[in-house]
Design a protein around this motif. Structure first.
Motif, short mmCIF file in Angstrom:
data_model
loop_
_atom_site.label_atom_id
_atom_site.label_comp_id
_atom_site.label_asym_id
_atom_site.label_seq_id
_atom_site.Cartn_x
_atom_site.Cartn_y
_atom_site.Cartn_z
N GLY A 141 0.78 -1.22 0.00
CA GLY A 141 0.00 0.00 0.00
C GLY A 141 0.82 1.28 0.00
N SER A 142 2.09 1.20 -0.28
CA SER A 142 2.89 2.43 -0.31
C SER A 142 3.80 2.42 -1.52
N ALA A 143 4.34 3.59 -1.80
CA ALA A 143 5.27 3.72 -2.92
C ALA A 143 6.70 3.50 -2.47
N PHE A 144 6.93 3.24 -1.17
CA PHE A 144 8.29 3.06 -0.69
C PHE A 144 8.86 1.77 -1.24
N ASP A 145 10.00 1.88 -1.86
CA ASP A 145 10.61 0.73 -2.52
C ASP A 145 12.05 0.59 -2.05
N THR A 146 12.39 -0.56 -1.51
CA THR A 146 13.73 -0.76 -0.98
C THR A 146 14.78 -0.79 -2.09
N GLU A 147 14.39 -1.11 -3.29
CA GLU A 147 15.37 -1.09 -4.39
C GLU A 147 15.73 0.36 -4.73
N THR A 148 14.77 1.27 -4.64
CA THR A 148 15.07 2.68 -4.82
C THR A 148 15.97 3.18 -3.69
N LEU A 149 15.70 2.70 -2.48
CA LEU A 149 16.56 3.05 -1.34
C LEU A 149 17.98 2.58 -1.62
N ARG A 150 18.15 1.36 -2.10
CA ARG A 150 19.47 0.83 -2.41
C ARG A 150 20.17 1.69 -3.47
N ARG A 151 19.48 2.00 -4.54
CA ARG A 151 20.07 2.83 -5.61
C ARG A 151 20.48 4.19 -5.06
N GLY A 152 19.65 4.77 -4.20
CA GLY A 152 19.97 6.07 -3.62
C GLY A 152 21.18 6.01 -2.71
N ILE A 153 21.19 5.06 -1.81
CA ILE A 153 22.31 4.94 -0.86
C ILE A 153 23.60 4.61 -1.59
N GLU A 154 23.53 3.73 -2.56
CA GLU A 154 24.75 3.25 -3.19
C GLU A 154 25.25 4.12 -4.33
N GLY A 155 24.56 5.25 -4.60
CA GLY A 155 25.14 6.05 -5.65
C GLY A 155 24.49 7.34 -6.06
N ASN A 156 23.28 7.64 -5.63
CA ASN A 156 22.65 8.83 -6.17
C ASN A 156 21.88 9.56 -5.08
N SER A 157 22.44 10.66 -4.59
CA SER A 157 21.80 11.39 -3.50
C SER A 157 20.46 11.98 -3.93
N ASN A 158 20.27 12.30 -5.21
CA ASN A 158 18.97 12.81 -5.67
C ASN A 158 17.90 11.74 -5.57
N THR A 159 18.26 10.50 -5.91
CA THR A 159 17.33 9.38 -5.76
C THR A 159 16.98 9.20 -4.30
N LEU A 160 17.98 9.26 -3.43
CA LEU A 160 17.74 9.11 -2.00
C LEU A 160 16.85 10.24 -1.48
N LEU A 161 17.13 11.46 -1.87
CA LEU A 161 16.34 12.61 -1.43
C LEU A 161 14.87 12.46 -1.84
N SER A 162 14.61 11.86 -2.99
CA SER A 162 13.24 11.70 -3.48
C SER A 162 12.39 10.82 -2.57
N LEU A 163 13.02 10.05 -1.69
CA LEU A 163 12.28 9.17 -0.78
C LEU A 163 11.76 9.89 0.46
N TYR A 164 12.18 11.14 0.67
CA TYR A 164 11.79 11.89 1.87
C TYR A 164 10.57 12.77 1.62
N ALA A 165 9.68 12.82 2.61
CA ALA A 165 8.56 13.75 2.57
C ALA A 165 9.10 15.18 2.68
N ASP A 166 8.36 16.14 2.18
CA ASP A 166 8.80 17.54 2.23
C ASP A 166 9.11 18.01 3.64
N ASP A 167 8.34 17.51 4.62
CA ASP A 167 8.51 17.94 6.02
C ASP A 167 9.22 16.89 6.88
N ALA A 168 9.99 16.04 6.26
CA ALA A 168 10.68 14.96 6.99
C ALA A 168 11.62 15.51 8.06
#
Length: 120
Positions: free
Chosen positions: A6-33
């Motif tokens: 029921g959510s758009a949170f995807d651990t593969e996107t988390l992996r891609r963000g952590i392992e190489g792309n800060s913009n991908t990682l940033l996209s996982l955060y809510a505006d008010d995180a």
């Protein structure tokens, strides 16, 4: 790895963000995180606290601007909560370990607690 039900949170996107792309990682955060960081310098009674994507972006730009590698070691997602382990290594061999507990809202990271330690 799969996404939380029921959510758009995807651990593969988390992996891609952590392992190489800060913009991908940033996209996982809510505006008010909010991120709380506990380590040797910012201890539990006075953690470093970041509010919102602008402050989180500045932190990620700093971290990903360093000569180091990042690896997502483990991730568990259950409902609106997730936890993950990350290992990092600087070019000179100094290692960093970080554990995160996150709260999700609408598939985005709303709150995160990071506990980290590094070689001295």
């Amino acid at each position: 790895m799969a996404s939380a039900t029921g959510s758009a949170f995807d651990t593969e996107t988390l992996r891609r963000g952590i392992e190489g792309n800060s913009n991908t990682l940033l996209s996982l955060y809510a505006d008010d995180a909010e991120i709380r960081i506990v380590d040797r310098d910012t201890q539990p009674s006075h953690p470093k606290v970041l509010h919102g994507r602008d402050q989180i972006s500045q932190m990620l730009d700093d971290i990903y601007g360093r000569d180091m590698t990042h690896k997502l070691d483990q991730c568990v997602v259950q409902g609106d909560r997730a936890a993950y382990s990350e290992s990092c290594e600087y070019a000179d061999g100094v290692r960093v370990l970080a554990e995160s507990m996150i709260t999700l809202r609408d598939g985005k990271i709303a709150e995160q607690l990071i506990i980290q330690a590094w070689d001295e």
